[in-house]
Each structure stands twice: as structure tokens, then as C-alpha cells.
Design an enzyme around this catalytic site. Structure first.
Site, mmCIF file in Angstrom:
data_model
loop_
_atom_site.group_PDB
_atom_site.id
_atom_site.type_symbol
_atom_site.label_atom_id
_atom_site.label_comp_id
_atom_site.label_asym_id
_atom_site.label_seq_id
_atom_site.Cartn_x
_atom_site.Cartn_y
_atom_site.Cartn_z
ATOM 1 N N TYR A 13 -12.203 -24.803 -27.622
ATOM 2 C CA TYR A 13 -11.255 -23.777 -28.034
ATOM 3 C C TYR A 13 -10.450 -24.301 -29.212
ATOM 4 C CZ TYR A 13 -8.780 -19.449 -27.671
ATOM 5 O OH TYR A 13 -8.274 -18.209 -27.967
ATOM 6 N N ARG A 67 -8.905 -10.224 -36.887
ATOM 7 C CA ARG A 67 -7.809 -11.198 -37.028
ATOM 8 C C ARG A 67 -8.090 -12.393 -36.122
ATOM 9 N NH1 ARG A 67 -3.773 -13.540 -35.020
ATOM 10 N NH2 ARG A 67 -4.219 -12.649 -32.976
ATOM 11 N N LYS A 94 -13.295 -17.996 -24.797
ATOM 12 C CA LYS A 94 -12.327 -17.546 -23.795
ATOM 13 C C LYS A 94 -12.968 -17.448 -22.413
ATOM 14 C CE LYS A 94 -8.430 -16.395 -26.109
ATOM 15 N NZ LYS A 94 -7.039 -16.687 -25.742
ATOM 16 N N GLU A 145 -8.959 -9.024 -27.722
ATOM 17 C CA GLU A 145 -8.756 -10.338 -28.330
ATOM 18 C C GLU A 145 -8.903 -10.265 -29.848
ATOM 19 O OE1 GLU A 145 -7.598 -14.146 -28.085
ATOM 20 O OE2 GLU A 145 -8.044 -12.989 -26.280
ATOM 21 N N ASP A 146 -7.886 -10.736 -30.555
ATOM 22 C CA ASP A 146 -7.935 -10.910 -32.003
ATOM 23 C C ASP A 146 -8.227 -9.623 -32.769
ATOM 24 O OD1 ASP A 146 -7.250 -13.482 -31.601
ATOM 25 O OD2 ASP A 146 -9.122 -14.381 -32.241
ATOM 26 N N ASP A 189 -4.486 -10.241 -24.981
ATOM 27 C CA ASP A 189 -4.068 -11.632 -24.815
ATOM 28 C C ASP A 189 -3.154 -12.098 -25.931
ATOM 29 O OD1 ASP A 189 -4.181 -14.172 -23.420
ATOM 30 O OD2 ASP A 189 -5.385 -14.888 -25.093
ATOM 31 N N ASP A 190 -3.378 -11.630 -27.151
ATOM 32 C CA ASP A 190 -2.542 -12.049 -28.272
ATOM 33 C C ASP A 190 -1.117 -11.543 -28.127
ATOM 34 O OD1 ASP A 190 -4.756 -13.249 -29.857
ATOM 35 O OD2 ASP A 190 -5.470 -11.189 -29.835
ATOM 36 N N ASN A 201 -2.029 -20.771 -34.845
ATOM 37 C CA ASN A 201 -3.333 -21.428 -34.734
ATOM 38 C C ASN A 201 -4.208 -21.089 -35.932
ATOM 39 O OD1 ASN A 201 -3.471 -22.930 -32.288
ATOM 40 N ND2 ASN A 201 -3.400 -21.007 -31.142
ATOM 41 N N ASN A 236 -0.768 -23.168 -24.876
ATOM 42 C CA ASN A 236 -2.109 -22.598 -24.857
ATOM 43 C C ASN A 236 -2.152 -21.439 -23.868
ATOM 44 O OD1 ASN A 236 -4.921 -22.150 -24.637
ATOM 45 N ND2 ASN A 236 -5.346 -24.302 -25.092
#
Length: 597
Positions: free
Chosen positions: A149, A202, A220, A291-292, A314-315, A454, A498
Site C-alpha cells: 500500500y 484522483r 485495499k 475509492e479515489d 473511504d477518502d 499521500n 493509515n
């Protein structure tokens, strides 16, 4: 290939050829131990004899078995198994234990010269022997988390088309409109409990990587299995390839996605809706993790679907929970009262605003009104401090637009607002300058400095910079890992904020309870649990999160707390077991070889 049919009334298992692949069989083996069958068979249990014989007949043999990553044990196949399954002569003669295989993998892994080479080596292991892959990862989580990760997964996504070996997951494009359910049905398992989906716009702080962003859902879901014990066959990575605006990828002959500009507007929304509905049809009860996604879509998609299906972002929510957990822990060091803190965020995207929303919930729980709680959270974006007099604000930013004169830069905002904590979620490196860190140290005896962007190349400051410019007094956390730092003879261990402390346990709690929705309360209790798992000794060393080797214990505690919320709020579809913790512990996948004969 074989299909497993389980008659719940008669407890008879039948295998039919040519319907499903060996990995489904592997999942069956993880829940029903053949050794138990054979013992019952020896005792005269006819049903057990039937099941054991059926099992042996169903296993692929020879090279086919060695090429099935879910069933392959490599040199760990016993002599009896080799003889019965047509493997004699196909393997070196010595039988090795799983531990000896782990030793071999680690020896070769550590010989690789770069982290991206180590990443490719581990992915190759996952392609040939999944049990060994997860065993290596679980037993060496602190060493290997940065490889599978952040930060290495970011580099892997940047090079994804060039290091591509074997496809994983489902890719959906706009040309698949009207048949998304059919595509999901191509997946060999029909009992998926967790989907991680991205559109690749993203990826971390790296921007639009299109279909090359598949490395994130894959990574993930590996962590779901390692950290919370969700069996790998219960999860599915999905990439919605809506194109890319990344000129480098549009001109790269090895890019794995469709080379056209990113689709937006009505067609994009229709594809998202079809995907959401298709998941409900093909995998009822499955939890979806967004995600993203870019800011323009992340908030509105979460708002649109969170009360309709079991989903979270999650973000927004995972990052929020891990940030709040770190704040709870940090206040155990400073001795401060949450209600009396002022938090200044650098960055007002989904991570920052999500953290602010959860912090507000915690502050309201602590006794503040909603307006008072929001006044504790301040934001600086690319145009300066977010204040009411600005006319360029919209969406969630408006909730944090306070009455205050405009301030153009972050340093002046720190000097003026005198926050107890600065939280970097900007995706812009080196924004926490020595001057800013010195100012924080002058204002606070123990300044809280969270540099959460990150990967490492995007971090607002390093651990060494935070400690050096605050004379070792900073309480530091970062999005990517940093090595320990010695300041004035004292060794400090920076914590990595994290999301792995949050999302695997949340997913397990949702799965175990059959929760039909994922709520903000679940993330707040997860944050409290994670903070509670930090020992006084951890705090002495500067840690605000539990050590990673304890991640399964932490995830279990989070899962129990999340499931309790689901039962308390009437969101659970499954009956509550008498001992919830023991029940969830029993669900956790353990990477051990099954005995085949």
C-alpha cells in the site's frame, strides 16, 4: 471446474463439472475442513465419507492444481497429497512447511533493489499461491505494508500498464452501458460481500490515472483480508474506466484503459447508477467502498447513495475516522479538552472536509452545539482562509465559512488563529515550512502536526522536519510511513495515519451483522476504538496509533463496535449472536494450508 451445491437441510454437498473454478472450491475448503470429514468417515459416518470422496474427486490434479493460486501449496504438498493428486515428480522431492516457504519468500523479497521490484515480486506471489502471499503479509505487516500500500502502491499505479502481469477484478466502461450486471456476473463467485470501486480520477495525491488506478482497489482488498480477515473470495475490485484526461496516458501505448478524454455529465451519472443497481442485483447485501473519486463526484455520490445502499467513501469517512482517532490519542498526551481545541486544516477537499464533519460530530457528543463545533474547525484552501466574505465557495466549504477577515496564506492563519492542531490534507509537499512549525511550537507546548497527504512525495512535512523545528515536542502523524527520529537523545516513532486502522474493521462489522447501511456513527465509534487501543507506552514513544503488528486485534475491536451500532440502530439483517466478538473472530480468514488428504 466444479460447482459446490450445499443443501442446508440434508447437509449434502454435490460437485458439478464445468460450472465454477477452483477458487470457489478453495473457499469451500476454508470453511469445511477435509480432515474433519475424514475423521468422521473413519468413525463410520456415511455422510462424511460421501463428502470426503466428493471433495477428492472435485480437486483439480497435476499441473492444473499447481496453477490454481487458491489451491496451490507448492513444495508444501505432502507426499500423500502428491501421490493422490498426480503431483509426484512435478515438484522437488523435499516437502517444506509453510513457515519455511515464508522464509524463502522473505529472503528473495529483501534481495530486490527497489520497492517497486518488491511490489511486483509480491504480486507475482499472489498470482501463484494466495495462501502463502497472505501469510507473508500478515506475519510481516509492518515491513510490507509500505510495499503493498502507500507509498509504493502510488508508484505502482503510475507504472501500472508497464508492470501489468495478470488481470484482477472487473473493468467497466461506457461501452458496457446496459450490460453492467452481465459483466459483474462474469466474476466466478456469487457471494461477494465487499466491493472497492474507483474511477481513477484522483489516485492518492497523484491525480487522474484512469484505469491504471486499479492498483488501489486491489491493494485495499488485500488489506481487508490481512487486517480484518475477510476471505479474499468475498471481495471484488472494480474500476469504472470513464476515460482519462492524463495526456501521458492518452499517448502511452502500454496504458491499459480506453484512450479517450474522461466522460462526465449525464452519461457518467447513468453509468454510476447502473453499476450501483447491478451490484444490488448480482451481489445482494454487498458493501460498496468508493475509492479515489475526484472531489466533484465524491461528495455528491456519497450523498446520493448512502441512504439507498450499503456504501461509504473511504477518502471522506475512513480518512476522517483515522484523523479523529489520532486527535483523541494526541489529547491524551497534551491533556487538552476536545471542546477547547482549534483545528486548522490545510486543504478543503474530501479528506479534510470529511475529517471536519466527523470532528464536529465528536465535538457535539462532547457537549458543544453544532455551530460551536464547526467554529472549532478552520480551513485554508488554495485561495486562503475560508471565510464568509468569500464569494467563490460552494458545497461543504460553506459550512466552515466563518466570520473573519480574509487571510491569504497558511502561516498567517496559524499566527492569527493559534490552533492547537494543524492537519495537512492538501496533496502539496513541504507546505508545513520550518517557520510554520516553529510558530506552532511557540503557540503550543505540544503542537499537534498531522501531515496526512499521500504518497510520501506529497507529504506536507517529514517526521524529521516536524520534530526538528518543534524541538521534539510535536505530536506527529503522517499519511505515509516515516522512520523513527532521534531528537535530543530521545527516539520518537512517528505514527502513520493509515485508513487501514478503520476500513477493514468497519467492513467486517458490516458483513458480520448484515448491516444494510454504513453510518457516520460507525466511523465515530471506530475512531474511539482505535484511540482506545493505543497504550500509554505507545504514547511515550510518540505514537498516536497502535503498532501495525496488532492490526488484527484492532480490526476485531472495530468490527465488534460497528456491529453493535448496526444492532442498536436496527440496521442489522442477521440475528445477533450471544458472543459477538467470538462470532466475528470465527469469521476471520487465517492463511493456513488446508489438508487435502
Amino acid at each position: 471446474m466444479y460447482k459446490i451445491i450445499h443443501d442446508k437441510d440434508e447437509m449434502i454437498i454435490r460437485f458439478e463439472k464445468d460450472l465454477v473454478d477452483g477458487e470457489t472450491l478453495s473457499r469451500f475448503l476454508s470453511h469445511i475442513n477435509l480432515q474433519s470429514m475424514l475423521k468422521k468417515s473413519a468413525g463410520g459416518d456415511a455422510s462424511a465419507r460421501l463428502r470426503a470422496r466428493s471433495h477428492l474427486a472435485a480437486l483439480p490434479t497435476g499441473i492444473a492444481l499447481l496453477r490454481d493460486p487458491s489451491l496451490n501449496k507448492g513444495s508444501a504438498f505432502t507426499l500423500e497429497e502428491r501421490e493422490a493428486l498426480g503431483l509426484t515428480g512435478l515438484l522437488p522431492p523435499r516437502v517444506h512447511t509453510l513457515d519455511e516457504q515464508v522464509q524463502r519468500i522473505l529472503e528473495n523479497l529483501r534481495k530486490q533493489s527497489t520497492d517497486i521490484e518488491r511490489y511486483v515480486y509480491l504480486i507475482a506471489l499472489q498470482d501463484r499461491n494466495k495462501t502463502l502471499f497472505y501469510r507473508v503479509l500478515l506475519d510481516n505487516i509492518e515491513e510490507l505494508m509500505p510495499i503493498v500500500y502507500t507509498p509504493t502502491v502510488g508508484q505502482a499505479c503510475l507504472q501500472f500498464g508497464h508492470i501489468f502481469r495478470r488481470p484482477r477484478g472487473i473493468y467497466i466502461t461506457a461501452r458496457d452501458k446496459g450490460r453492467v450486471a452481465e459483466l459483474l456476473g462474469n466474476w466466478p463467485f456469487n457471494d461477494i460481500k465487499v466491493i472497492v470501486v474507483t474511477d481513477g480520477e484522483r489516485i492518492l495525491g497523484l491525480g487522474d490515472l484512469g484505469a491504471d488506478g486499479m492498483g488501489i482497489p486491489v491493494g485495499k482488498l488485500a488489506l481487508y483480508s490481512v487486517c480484518a480477515g475477510i476471505h479474499p473470495s468475498l471481495s471484488l475490485p472494480v474500476t469504472l474506466d470513464m476515460g482519462t484526461d492524463n495526456a501521458r496516458l492518452l499517448n502511452d501505448p502500454l496504458y491499459i484503459g480506453l484512450q479517450h478524454p474522461r466522460i462526465r455529465g449525464e452519461l457518467y451519472d447513468e453509468m454510476l447508477e447502473e453499476f450501483i443497481l447491478a451490484v444490488q442485483q448480482v451481489f445482494p447485501g454487498c458493501m460498496i467502498q468508493f475509492e479515489d473519486f475526484a472531489n466533484r463526484n465524491a461528495f455528491r455520490l456519497l450523498q446520493q447513495y448512502r441512504d439507498q445502499v450499503c456504501c461509504f467513501n473511504d477518502d471522506i469517512q475512513g480518512t476522517a475516522a483515522v484523523t479523529v482517532a489520532g486527535i483523541f490519542s494526541a489529547l491524551r498526551i497534551t491533556g487538552g479538552d476536545l471542546k477547547e481545541q482549534r483545528f486548522l486544516f490545510l486543504g478543503a477537499g474530501e479528506a479534510g472536509l470529511g475529517a471536519g464533519e466527523l470532528l464536529v460530530s465528536a465535538l457535539v457528543d462532547a457537549g458543544l452545539s453544532l455551530d460551536e463545533a464547526r467554529r472549532c474547525c478552520w480551513y485554508v484552501d488554495s485561495k486562503g482562509l475560508i471565510v464568509k466574505s468569500r464569494t467563490d465557495l460552494s458545497g461543504h466549504k460553506l459550512l466552515y465559512a466563518h466570520d473573519h477577515p480574509p487571510i491569504a496564506d497558511f502561516h498567517t492563519a496559524v499566527e492569527t488563529l493559534k490552533p492547537q492542531a494543524i492537519i495537512g490534507v492538501s496533496g502539496q509537499p513541504k507546505r508545513f515550512t520550518p517557520e510554520i512549525l516553529e510558530t506552532m511550537a511557540r503557540i503550543n507546548e505540544r503542537p499537534i502536526v498531522f501531515s496526512l497527504s499521500n504518497p510520501t512525495s506529497k507529504s506536507e512535512c517529514t517526521a524529521e522536519e516536524a520534530y526538528t523545528w518543534t524541538e521534539g515536542r510535536a505530536i506527529f502523524a503522517s499519511g505515509s510511513p516515516f522512520d523513527p527520529v532521534v531528537i535530543k537523545g530521545r527516539k520518537l516513532y512517528p505514527s502513520q495515519g493509515n485508513n487501514v486502522y478503520i476500513f477493514p474493521g468497519v467492513g467486517m462489522g458490516v458483513m458480520a451483522s448484515g448491516a444494510v447501511r454504513v453510518t457516520d456513527e460507525m466511523f465515530l465509534v471506530a475512531a474511539k476504538v482505535v484511540a482506545g487501543e493505543v497504550s500509554d507506552a505507545d504514547l511515550e514513544y510518540g505514537r498516536v496509533y497502535p503498532p501495525l503488528p496488532r492490526i488484527r486485534e484492532v480490526s476485531l475491536a472495530v468490527a465488534v463496535a460497528v456491529a453493535e451500532v448496526a444492532y442498536r440502530e436496527g440496521l442489522a439483517a442477521k440475528p445477533k449472536p450471544d458472543d459477538l466478538a467470538e462470532y466475528i473472530r470465527g469469521l476471520m480468514f487465517e492463511p493456513e494450508y488446508q489438508t487435502y488428504i
